[in-house]
Design an enzyme around this catalytic site. Structure first.
Site, PDB file in Angstrom:
ATOM      1  N   PRO A 168      38.277  52.329  44.293  1.00  0.00           N
ATOM      2  CA  PRO A 168      39.678  52.572  44.912  1.00  0.00           C
ATOM      3  C   PRO A 168      39.870  52.707  46.501  1.00  0.00           C
ATOM      4  O   PRO A 168      41.038  52.384  47.034  1.00  0.00           O
ATOM      5  CB  PRO A 168      39.649  54.099  44.434  1.00  0.00           C
ATOM      6  CG  PRO A 168      38.979  54.322  43.216  1.00  0.00           C
ATOM      7  CD  PRO A 168      37.627  53.324  43.491  1.00  0.00           C
TER       8      PRO A 168
ATOM      9  N   HIS B  84      33.042  44.213  34.215  1.00  0.00           N
ATOM     10  CA  HIS B  84      33.678  42.713  34.572  1.00  0.00           C
ATOM     11  C   HIS B  84      33.755  41.660  33.753  1.00  0.00           C
ATOM     12  O   HIS B  84      34.604  41.716  32.945  1.00  0.00           O
ATOM     13  CB  HIS B  84      32.966  42.286  35.878  1.00  0.00           C
ATOM     14  CG  HIS B  84      33.236  43.071  37.270  1.00  0.00           C
ATOM     15  ND1 HIS B  84      34.255  43.333  37.835  1.00  0.00           N
ATOM     16  CD2 HIS B  84      32.229  43.605  37.937  1.00  0.00           C
ATOM     17  CE1 HIS B  84      34.291  44.088  38.897  1.00  0.00           C
ATOM     18  NE2 HIS B  84      32.893  44.411  39.136  1.00  0.00           N
TER      19      HIS B  84
ATOM     20  N   LYS C 108      30.968  40.153  53.570  1.00  0.00           N
ATOM     21  CA  LYS C 108      32.216  40.784  54.141  1.00  0.00           C
ATOM     22  C   LYS C 108      32.658  41.802  53.491  1.00  0.00           C
ATOM     23  O   LYS C 108      33.222  42.848  53.998  1.00  0.00           O
ATOM     24  CB  LYS C 108      33.159  39.797  54.461  1.00  0.00           C
ATOM     25  CG  LYS C 108      32.939  38.729  55.512  1.00  0.00           C
ATOM     26  CD  LYS C 108      34.026  37.856  55.830  1.00  0.00           C
ATOM     27  CE  LYS C 108      33.654  36.849  57.269  1.00  0.00           C
ATOM     28  NZ  LYS C 108      34.719  36.140  57.536  1.00  0.00           N
ATOM     29  N   PHE C 109      32.773  41.893  51.889  1.00  0.00           N
ATOM     30  CA  PHE C 109      33.193  42.879  51.312  1.00  0.00           C
ATOM     31  C   PHE C 109      32.406  44.186  51.479  1.00  0.00           C
ATOM     32  O   PHE C 109      32.944  45.414  51.691  1.00  0.00           O
ATOM     33  CB  PHE C 109      33.343  42.575  49.996  1.00  0.00           C
ATOM     34  CG  PHE C 109      33.654  43.875  48.986  1.00  0.00           C
ATOM     35  CD1 PHE C 109      35.024  44.440  49.036  1.00  0.00           C
ATOM     36  CD2 PHE C 109      32.966  44.396  48.170  1.00  0.00           C
ATOM     37  CE1 PHE C 109      35.047  45.506  48.082  1.00  0.00           C
ATOM     38  CE2 PHE C 109      32.916  45.538  47.320  1.00  0.00           C
ATOM     39  CZ  PHE C 109      34.245  45.900  47.139  1.00  0.00           C
TER      40      PHE C 109
ATOM     41  N   HIS D  90      34.349  52.392  35.238  1.00  0.00           N
ATOM     42  CA  HIS D  90      33.415  51.679  36.048  1.00  0.00           C
ATOM     43  C   HIS D  90      34.291  52.098  37.420  1.00  0.00           C
ATOM     44  O   HIS D  90      34.933  51.191  38.001  1.00  0.00           O
ATOM     45  CB  HIS D  90      33.627  50.267  35.780  1.00  0.00           C
ATOM     46  CG  HIS D  90      33.295  49.460  36.998  1.00  0.00           C
ATOM     47  ND1 HIS D  90      33.597  47.997  37.253  1.00  0.00           N
ATOM     48  CD2 HIS D  90      32.234  49.681  37.881  1.00  0.00           C
ATOM     49  CE1 HIS D  90      33.024  47.526  38.110  1.00  0.00           C
ATOM     50  NE2 HIS D  90      32.178  48.437  38.807  1.00  0.00           N
TER      51      HIS D  90
ATOM     52  N   LEU E   4      30.886  45.010  54.202  1.00  0.00           N
ATOM     53  CA  LEU E   4      31.291  45.714  55.384  1.00  0.00           C
ATOM     54  C   LEU E   4      32.315  46.732  55.227  1.00  0.00           C
ATOM     55  O   LEU E   4      32.410  47.626  56.265  1.00  0.00           O
ATOM     56  CB  LEU E   4      31.509  44.628  56.531  1.00  0.00           C
ATOM     57  CG  LEU E   4      29.933  43.727  56.448  1.00  0.00           C
ATOM     58  CD1 LEU E   4      30.428  42.661  57.686  1.00  0.00           C
ATOM     59  CD2 LEU E   4      28.953  44.455  57.106  1.00  0.00           C
TER      60      LEU E   4
END
EC number: 3.5.4.6
Length: 790
Positions: free
Chosen positions: A567, A510, A292-293, A221, A295
């Site tokens: 990553p 997840h 926000k992530f 993943h 972005l």
């Protein structure tokens, strides 16, 4: 019984069990020998490492299980089996693709050459009906609606099944039963590692030239646009600014801009660029803020830099992303034992997306034996509704119509045909924590969904599944590879996401919300659905590292693996997958055998071809309990323990079902296929299995199945001896534990058995004789515990 493995006494006592077969499979029995001498212990340890012998180690066996509890949970067992049977009907079961290909590391196809046998066009026709594509042999059959393939369930029945599954997950007795079983599974594993970790380590040391660093591990993943770390991206950007500053890279504000002009317009100096100014790493501000992530995908907070460096569809046709992708591939190949399954996006805005993406892959020769691709479909219909898709059906057409077209006639999309050889699955991604309308069978069909609201997760998943189902049947008929459904599920949001994935998906990503519902967690365990977990990603977004359920899931035996997710946002080193493993190992105190087992799980979950997996794991990898320690570096003891524990759980379900009056009408095909023949060797089960295969009828005679008493000789009544009152847990060094065949009214039959034996041994039978016999039996059990362990 205590087993003093260490201490002042030089003697170690344990039980070694041997399974002898006399008179066929129905007359199997156990004999036990008690060793008390040091020299025999050494020879036993030596035999442990021999591959050709059945594994001997200390097992935890529960005896004297309460029949009242088994009967109490019979209804729960029936509902669990119903859910499993529904999954078996829903999920697509593929044939092994090109299983006759020679075992090797390379796939059984040439990446940029098409096979002539699968390259020809056919007369098949296809059309969309209520959101699902159907395939027909020819135009005549299409006009008369004679479809070749069908989907097992409609949307209405699917939502009814989801509702029933959610009711089961909140049903009190079901939660109690599954919670206890999961706790017991975790305790069993902890006890197993306490008793056998040194033996597992000894076996691993006997495997030549193999350790954790050189066993195959797959990052199952990871999103391709963030597959590099932030330092790698920074160096690449600086290099391009120095080597190609005058290359035209974007069209903005009605003019073409060079790379140097883009950075000048953003007031960015190449000498001042750093990891901090790049600002792509997740921080404390992204926790529970998925907006926000997202972005963070924009280097230096600029969307135009993302378009230039991290997009496949741009003015330079994804040139920079292709170059950095090849560098990532080179790093993977230099590590040799690390592989990855990267996600590429198809948004469903227009049909040409597939050809554009395929051209990017083929034109840039993006192929590696260490890499396979998945297509991720973001749930963004509401975003594109105002521009390109007026209904949800338009979205589905843009995603699936090119796939059916290229399957019918590969020459219609030649590059897409080549690209699909490397694609192994479809993913469904987006923020699961968004509010969504509750599911209902009264939802409109996709052609009528023109609302500004986004369809719920379960609606997306059903239509992805349904179209994949018919597409896979079509591709399989033409000898082409199939695509599995492996969506993001359980990262956040409602638990019904994981309920839908349980029915429809081959694996999920997840799955941390499984910790909230023991019923679904137990079902995922029984069916061994693959779960690719990303602890560092969860730590930055939804769940802190110390609360992550991964160690509990792993201990209980769920099919879990470790993956990196992004990553670029979460990792610092050049080998992000090894970074994930190293942090998990240190924080959760995982052993070498543990991380090798997790690595093996990642290969099993992956979409790599059968011959490649055989090369990596051994030819028996697909068989129950199959393991080649020379390739996996996993102790045979560990694999044996996992397999036996799963068998015991399935056997418990079967025993509970047997107490039901309608047992003969139940479909226990799943259990019969998973349980070993030693458990189902009685005539009743042979008859039932044969009838299930012949005509689907379920018939079982109400008679007990033959078993074996403790004295090593077949019992006249065919029932096991339960002459060990009070014994709860026995620690034994044994060969694999095989639960005794099922029998009805065990207590009553056992009493009859004792009475029959007393009558045969003493013609002058009376009450005193019976009392003495029971007393002698108890004394014998105290002298030789090996007779009470079964």
């Amino acid at each position: 019984m205590s087993t003093p493995l260490r201490g002042s006494s030089p003697q170690v006592s344990f039980y070694e069990s041997e399974l002898d077969q006399e008179g066929g499979s129905d007359a199997s029995h156990f004999t036990y020998r008690n060793y008390m001498e040091d020299d025999k212990i050494n020879s036993f340890t030596f035999n442990m490492a021999r591959k050709d012998q059945t594994q001997l180690f200390q097992r935890i066996i529960l005896t004297n299980e309460s029949e009242s509890e088994i009967e109490e949970y019979a209804e729960v067992a029936e509902q669990l089996l119903d859910a499993i049977n529904l999954r078996e009907k829903y999920v697509f079961h593929p044939k092994i693709w090109k299983a006759d290909a020679p075992v090797g590391e390379k796939p059984p196809y040439s990446p940029f050459e098409s096979d002539e046998s699968t390259n020809c066009a056919t007369e098949h026709m296809f059309k969309e009906v209520n959101g699902v594509y159907f395939v027909y042999s020819n135009e005549t059959d299409m006009k008369s609606n004679k479809a070749l393939f069908s989907v097992p369930h409609t949307l209405a029945s699917y939502y009814k099944d989801i509702n029933n599954l959610m009711m089961l997950s909140s049903y009190g007795p079901a939660k109690t039963f599954t919670f206890k079983r999961l706790q017991l599974l975790e305790s069993k594993f902890n006890m197993h590692t306490l008793l056998n970790d040194s033996l597992e380590l000894f076996q691993q040391k006997t495997a030549p030239h193999r350790d954790f660093y050189n066993v195959r591990k797959v990052d199952t993943h990871v999103h391709h646009s963030s597959s590099m770390n932030q330092k790698h991206l920074l160096k690449f950007i600086k290099r391009k600014l120095k080597e190609n500053p005058n290359e035209i890279v974007i069209f903005r504000d009605d003019k073409y801009l060079t790379l140097a002009e883009v950075f000048k317009s953003l007031n960015l100096d190449v000498d001042e660029l750093s990891v901090d100014t790049l600002d792509v790493h997740a921080d404390n501000n992204t926790f529970h803020r998925f907006d926000k992530f997202n972005l963070k995908y924009n280097p230096c907070g600029q969307s135009r830099l993302r378009e230039i460096f991290l997009k496949t569809d741009n003015l330079i046709k994804g040139k920079y992303l292709a170059e950095i992708s090849k560098e990532v591939f080179t790093d993977l190949e230099s590590s040799k034992y690390q592989c990855a399954e990267y996600r590429l996006s198809i948004y469903g805005r227009k049909m040409s997306e597939w050809d554009t993406l395929a051209s990017w892959i083929v034109d840039n020769d993006l192929f590696s034996t260490k890499v396979r691709w998945l297509i991720q479909v973001p749930r963004l219909y509401d975003v594109y509704r105002e521009t390109s898709t007026t209904t949800f059906q338009d979205f589905l057409n843009n995603v699936f119509h090119p796939l059916f077209e290229v399957t019918k006639d590969p020459s219609s999309h030649p590059k897409l045909h080549l690209f699909l050889q490397q694609v192994v699955g479809i993913d469904c991604v987006d923020d699961e924590s968004k509010f969504e309308k509750k599911f209902t069978e009264k939802f409109p069909v996709p052609g009528e969904w023109s609302s500004e609201h986004n369809p719920p997760y379960t609606y997306y998943l059903y239509y992805l599944y349904a179209n994949l189902y018919t597409l896979n049947q079509f591709r399989e008929e033409k000898g082409l590879n199939i695509l599995t459904l492996r969506p993001h599920s359980g990262e956040a949001g409602e638990v019904d996401h994981m309920g839908a994935a349980f029915y429809l998906a081959h694996g999920i990503n997840h799955g941390i919300n499984l910790r909230k519902t023991p019923v679904l967690q137990y079902l995922y365990y029984l069916t061994q659905i693959g779960i690719a977990m990303s602890p560092l990603s969860n730590n930055s977004l939804f769940l802190t590292y110390n609360r992550n359920p991964f160690p509990a899931f792993f201990a209980r035996g769920l099919n879990v693996s470790i993956s990196t997710d992004d990553p670029l946002q979460f990792h610092y080193t050049k080998e992000p997958l090894m970074e994930e493993y190293s942090i998990a190992t240190q924080v959760w105190r995982l052993s070498v055998c543990d991380i090798c087992e997790i690595a093996r799980n990642s290969v099993l979950q992956s979409g790599f071809e059968h011959n490649v997996k055989s090369h990596w794991l051994g030819p028996d990898y697909a068989n129950s309990g199959g393991n080649d320690i020379k390739k996996t570096n996993i102790s045979d003891i560990r694999v044996c323990f996992r397999n036996e524990t799963l068998i015991e759980e399935l056997h418990l379900i079967l025993k509970s079902l047997q107490t039901l009056p309608n047992f003969k009408n139940l479909n226990i095909n799943f259990l019969l296929d998973k349980l070993p023949s030693e458990i189902t060797t009685g005539n009743d089960y042979k008859l039932k299995k044969a009838q299930l295969k012949l005509n689907g009828a379920n018939k079982l005679r109400n008679s007990s199945v033959g078993s074996t008493p403790n004295n090593g000789t077949p019992s006249s009544s065919g029932t096991p001896s339960l002459s060990s009152p009070g014994a709860i847990v026995h620690l034994m060094k044994t060969k694999p534990y095989i639960p005794p065949p099922l029998s009805l009214n065990i207590k009553q039959e056992n009493n009859n058995n004792n009475n029959n034996n007393n009558n045969n041994n003493n013609n002058n039978n009376n009450n005193n004789t019976n009392t003495n016999t029971n007393s002698n039996s108890t004394t014998t059990n105290q002298d030789d515990n090996s007779k009470s362990d079964k």
